[in-house]
Design a protein around this motif. Structure first.
Motif, PDB file in Angstrom:
ATOM      1  N   PRO A 187       0.835  -1.192   0.000  1.00  0.00           N
ATOM      2  CA  PRO A 187       0.000   0.000   0.000  1.00  0.00           C
ATOM      3  C   PRO A 187       0.873   1.246   0.000  1.00  0.00           C
ATOM      4  CG  PRO A 187       0.057  -0.991   2.180  1.00  0.00           C
ATOM      5  CD  PRO A 187       0.787  -1.925   1.253  1.00  0.00           C
ATOM      6  N   LEU A 188       0.292   2.373  -0.406  1.00  0.00           N
ATOM      7  CA  LEU A 188       1.018   3.628  -0.352  1.00  0.00           C
ATOM      8  C   LEU A 188       1.407   3.912   1.079  1.00  0.00           C
ATOM      9  CD1 LEU A 188      -1.134   5.888  -2.672  1.00  0.00           C
ATOM     10  CD2 LEU A 188       1.075   4.853  -3.176  1.00  0.00           C
ATOM     11  N   GLY A 189       2.487   4.594   1.246  1.00  0.00           N
ATOM     12  CA  GLY A 189       2.873   4.995   2.593  1.00  0.00           C
ATOM     13  C   GLY A 189       4.314   4.682   2.893  1.00  0.00           C
ATOM     14  N   GLY A 190       4.675   5.001   4.085  1.00  0.00           N
ATOM     15  CA  GLY A 190       6.043   4.788   4.519  1.00  0.00           C
ATOM     16  C   GLY A 190       6.231   5.359   5.900  1.00  0.00           C
ATOM     17  N   GLU A 191       7.371   5.951   6.103  1.00  0.00           N
ATOM     18  CA  GLU A 191       7.741   6.450   7.409  1.00  0.00           C
ATOM     19  C   GLU A 191       8.326   7.848   7.254  1.00  0.00           C
ATOM     20  OE1 GLU A 191      11.689   5.087   9.477  1.00  0.00           O
ATOM     21  OE2 GLU A 191      10.057   3.817  10.156  1.00  0.00           O
ATOM     22  N   CYS A 192       7.951   8.736   8.170  1.00  0.00           N
ATOM     23  CA  CYS A 192       8.480  10.102   8.147  1.00  0.00           C
ATOM     24  C   CYS A 192       9.983  10.047   8.416  1.00  0.00           C
ATOM     25  CB  CYS A 192       7.772  10.949   9.203  1.00  0.00           C
ATOM     26  SG  CYS A 192       8.410  12.626   9.339  1.00  0.00           S
ATOM     27  N   ASP A 193      10.741  10.727   7.598  1.00  0.00           N
ATOM     28  CA  ASP A 193      12.191  10.718   7.750  1.00  0.00           C
ATOM     29  C   ASP A 193      12.639  11.414   9.036  1.00  0.00           C
ATOM     30  OD1 ASP A 193      14.676   9.927   6.267  1.00  0.00           O
ATOM     31  OD2 ASP A 193      15.120  12.059   6.568  1.00  0.00           O
ATOM     32  N   HIS A 194      11.792  12.285   9.580  1.00  0.00           N
ATOM     33  CA  HIS A 194      12.168  13.028  10.790  1.00  0.00           C
ATOM     34  C   HIS A 194      11.680  12.337  12.066  1.00  0.00           C
ATOM     35  CE1 HIS A 194      13.238  16.353  13.351  1.00  0.00           C
ATOM     36  NE2 HIS A 194      11.997  16.402  13.803  1.00  0.00           N
ATOM     37  N   CYS A 195      10.367  12.153  12.212  1.00  0.00           N
ATOM     38  CA  CYS A 195       9.817  11.614  13.465  1.00  0.00           C
ATOM     39  C   CYS A 195       9.631  10.104  13.438  1.00  0.00           C
ATOM     40  CB  CYS A 195       8.497  12.298  13.812  1.00  0.00           C
ATOM     41  SG  CYS A 195       7.117  11.858  12.713  1.00  0.00           S
ATOM     42  N   LYS A 196       9.813   9.486  12.282  1.00  0.00           N
ATOM     43  CA  LYS A 196       9.708   8.034  12.077  1.00  0.00           C
ATOM     44  C   LYS A 196       8.288   7.498  12.227  1.00  0.00           C
ATOM     45  CE  LYS A 196      14.093   7.957  11.472  1.00  0.00           C
ATOM     46  NZ  LYS A 196      14.517   8.343  10.155  1.00  0.00           N
ATOM     47  N   LYS A 197       7.304   8.392  12.265  1.00  0.00           N
ATOM     48  CA  LYS A 197       5.902   7.983  12.366  1.00  0.00           C
ATOM     49  C   LYS A 197       5.460   7.359  11.040  1.00  0.00           C
ATOM     50  CE  LYS A 197       2.464  11.007  12.070  1.00  0.00           C
ATOM     51  NZ  LYS A 197       1.661  12.181  12.382  1.00  0.00           N
ATOM     52  N   ALA A 198       4.671   6.288  11.119  1.00  0.00           N
ATOM     53  CA  ALA A 198       4.124   5.672   9.911  1.00  0.00           C
ATOM     54  C   ALA A 198       3.128   6.634   9.281  1.00  0.00           C
ATOM     55  CB  ALA A 198       3.442   4.358  10.254  1.00  0.00           C
ATOM     56  N   ILE A 199       3.240   6.800   7.966  1.00  0.00           N
ATOM     57  CA  ILE A 199       2.358   7.721   7.268  1.00  0.00           C
ATOM     58  C   ILE A 199       1.800   7.081   6.008  1.00  0.00           C
ATOM     59  CG2 ILE A 199       3.198   9.947   8.105  1.00  0.00           C
ATOM     60  CD1 ILE A 199       5.179  10.054   5.859  1.00  0.00           C
ATOM     61  N   ILE A 200       0.612   7.505   5.658  1.00  0.00           N
ATOM     62  CA  ILE A 200      -0.019   6.980   4.449  1.00  0.00           C
ATOM     63  C   ILE A 200       0.275   7.888   3.270  1.00  0.00           C
ATOM     64  CG2 ILE A 200      -2.236   6.506   3.349  1.00  0.00           C
ATOM     65  CD1 ILE A 200      -3.194   5.476   6.039  1.00  0.00           C
ATOM     66  N   ARG A 201       0.118   9.172   3.442  1.00  0.00           N
ATOM     67  CA  ARG A 201       0.363  10.113   2.339  1.00  0.00           C
ATOM     68  C   ARG A 201       1.725  10.760   2.551  1.00  0.00           C
ATOM     69  NH1 ARG A 201      -2.438  12.423  -1.741  1.00  0.00           N
ATOM     70  NH2 ARG A 201      -1.841  14.535  -2.302  1.00  0.00           N
ATOM     71  N   LEU A 202       2.661  10.429   1.709  1.00  0.00           N
ATOM     72  CA  LEU A 202       4.015  10.949   1.825  1.00  0.00           C
ATOM     73  C   LEU A 202       4.122  12.345   1.238  1.00  0.00           C
ATOM     74  CD1 LEU A 202       5.930   7.778   0.606  1.00  0.00           C
ATOM     75  CD2 LEU A 202       5.521   8.467   2.957  1.00  0.00           C
ATOM     76  N   GLN A 203       4.864  13.200   1.917  1.00  0.00           N
ATOM     77  CA  GLN A 203       5.164  14.541   1.407  1.00  0.00           C
ATOM     78  C   GLN A 203       6.674  14.598   1.214  1.00  0.00           C
ATOM     79  OE1 GLN A 203       3.361  17.797   3.501  1.00  0.00           O
ATOM     80  NE2 GLN A 203       5.085  19.128   3.052  1.00  0.00           N
ATOM     81  N   PHE A 204       7.118  14.632  -0.043  1.00  0.00           N
ATOM     82  CA  PHE A 204       8.540  14.567  -0.346  1.00  0.00           C
ATOM     83  C   PHE A 204       9.176  15.952  -0.330  1.00  0.00           C
ATOM     84  CE2 PHE A 204       6.929  10.662  -2.120  1.00  0.00           C
ATOM     85  CZ  PHE A 204       7.899   9.751  -1.759  1.00  0.00           C
ATOM     86  N   CYS A 205      10.481  15.976  -0.062  1.00  0.00           N
ATOM     87  CA  CYS A 205      11.256  17.211  -0.167  1.00  0.00           C
ATOM     88  C   CYS A 205      11.107  17.716  -1.598  1.00  0.00           C
ATOM     89  CB  CYS A 205      12.727  16.937   0.167  1.00  0.00           C
ATOM     90  SG  CYS A 205      13.814  18.329  -0.188  1.00  0.00           S
ATOM     91  N   SER A 206      10.754  18.988  -1.734  1.00  0.00           N
ATOM     92  CA  SER A 206      10.507  19.512  -3.084  1.00  0.00           C
ATOM     93  C   SER A 206      11.787  19.715  -3.887  1.00  0.00           C
ATOM     94  CB  SER A 206       9.722  20.825  -3.003  1.00  0.00           C
ATOM     95  OG  SER A 206      10.453  21.770  -2.262  1.00  0.00           O
ATOM     96  N   ARG A 207      12.940  19.749  -3.227  1.00  0.00           N
ATOM     97  CA  ARG A 207      14.202  19.934  -3.951  1.00  0.00           C
ATOM     98  C   ARG A 207      14.755  18.622  -4.493  1.00  0.00           C
ATOM     99  NH1 ARG A 207      18.446  23.354  -0.702  1.00  0.00           N
ATOM    100  NH2 ARG A 207      19.454  23.629  -2.700  1.00  0.00           N
ATOM    101  N   CYS A 208      14.842  17.625  -3.639  1.00  0.00           N
ATOM    102  CA  CYS A 208      15.514  16.394  -4.067  1.00  0.00           C
ATOM    103  C   CYS A 208      14.561  15.219  -4.278  1.00  0.00           C
ATOM    104  CB  CYS A 208      16.587  15.999  -3.065  1.00  0.00           C
ATOM    105  SG  CYS A 208      15.938  15.416  -1.485  1.00  0.00           S
ATOM    106  N   ARG A 209      13.367  15.295  -3.719  1.00  0.00           N
ATOM    107  CA  ARG A 209      12.377  14.210  -3.802  1.00  0.00           C
ATOM    108  C   ARG A 209      12.902  12.911  -3.206  1.00  0.00           C
ATOM    109  NH1 ARG A 209       7.655  15.385  -4.541  1.00  0.00           N
ATOM    110  NH2 ARG A 209       7.140  13.482  -5.599  1.00  0.00           N
ATOM    111  N   GLY A 210      13.949  12.996  -2.400  1.00  0.00           N
ATOM    112  CA  GLY A 210      14.572  11.788  -1.858  1.00  0.00           C
ATOM    113  C   GLY A 210      14.180  11.427  -0.453  1.00  0.00           C
TER     114      GLY A 210
END
Length: 171
Positions: free
Chosen positions: A122-145
């Motif tokens: 399923p869509l989703g992952g983990e926040c790179d900062h707080c490590k919370k599981a998330i469904i809708r990812l918001q990527f860095c607008s500069r690197c998308r990494g």
């Protein structure tokens, strides 16, 4: 016949992407193209009612893991995971042959497309900062990494992330 021809073309495209990414030293594309090539090889064997060599599929997945590990230091694993749509399918296929020798040629049963896509996570992952599981990812607008759960975490992480962001940015 047309379907087999289409999957043959997909195999050629991913094989070319794998070689091009390797020459360009693009580890993220090197990883995802190997995973997708493995998936296409399995599906093509199913469509053509032919066989696939287990060692080839395992080798592609092992190479992909090594490339993915190399991009983790830049937090680019999200790019690999997002572009590797066949990874769960390939891993599920290999689980069925755990312990079998690499030289084994496997006749792939006919697959329905629903069987292939049912392996997709399923869509989703983990926040790179707080490590919370998330469904809708918001990527860095500069690197998308890297992905965040929201603007607040993205702002908090910027002090650290900005040191590598330029290195990750696409050319």
């Amino acid at each position: 016949a047309k379907e087999a021809e289409d999957w043959g073309e997909a195999v050629r495209v991913y094989a070319l992407a794998k070689e091009t990414a390797h020459r360009a030293e693009d580890d993220a594309v090197s990883a995802s193209s190997r995973i997708n090539l493995a998936g296409c090889l399995i599906i093509r064997a199913s469509v053509e009612k032919s066989r696939v060599l287990l060692g080839d599929i395992r080798r592609l997945l092992d190479e992909a893991r090594r490339f993915r590990e190399r991009v983790e230091k830049y937090h680019m694993q999200y790019v690999v995971d997002a572009d590797s749509e066949y990874k769960p399918f390939v891993e599920g296929f290999l689980e069925d042959y755990e312990g079998a020798p690499d030289g084994m040629q496997v006749a792939v049963e006919p697959l329905e497309w629903e069987e292939v896509v049912s392996f997709r996570p399923p869509l989703g992952g983990e926040c790179d900062h707080c490590k919370k599981a998330i469904i809708r990812l918001q990527f860095c607008s500069r690197c998308r990494g890297v992905a965040y759960c929201g603007k607040e975490c993205q702002k908090k992480a910027w002090k650290t992330h900005k040191r590598v962001c330029m290195h990750v940015a696409p050319p």
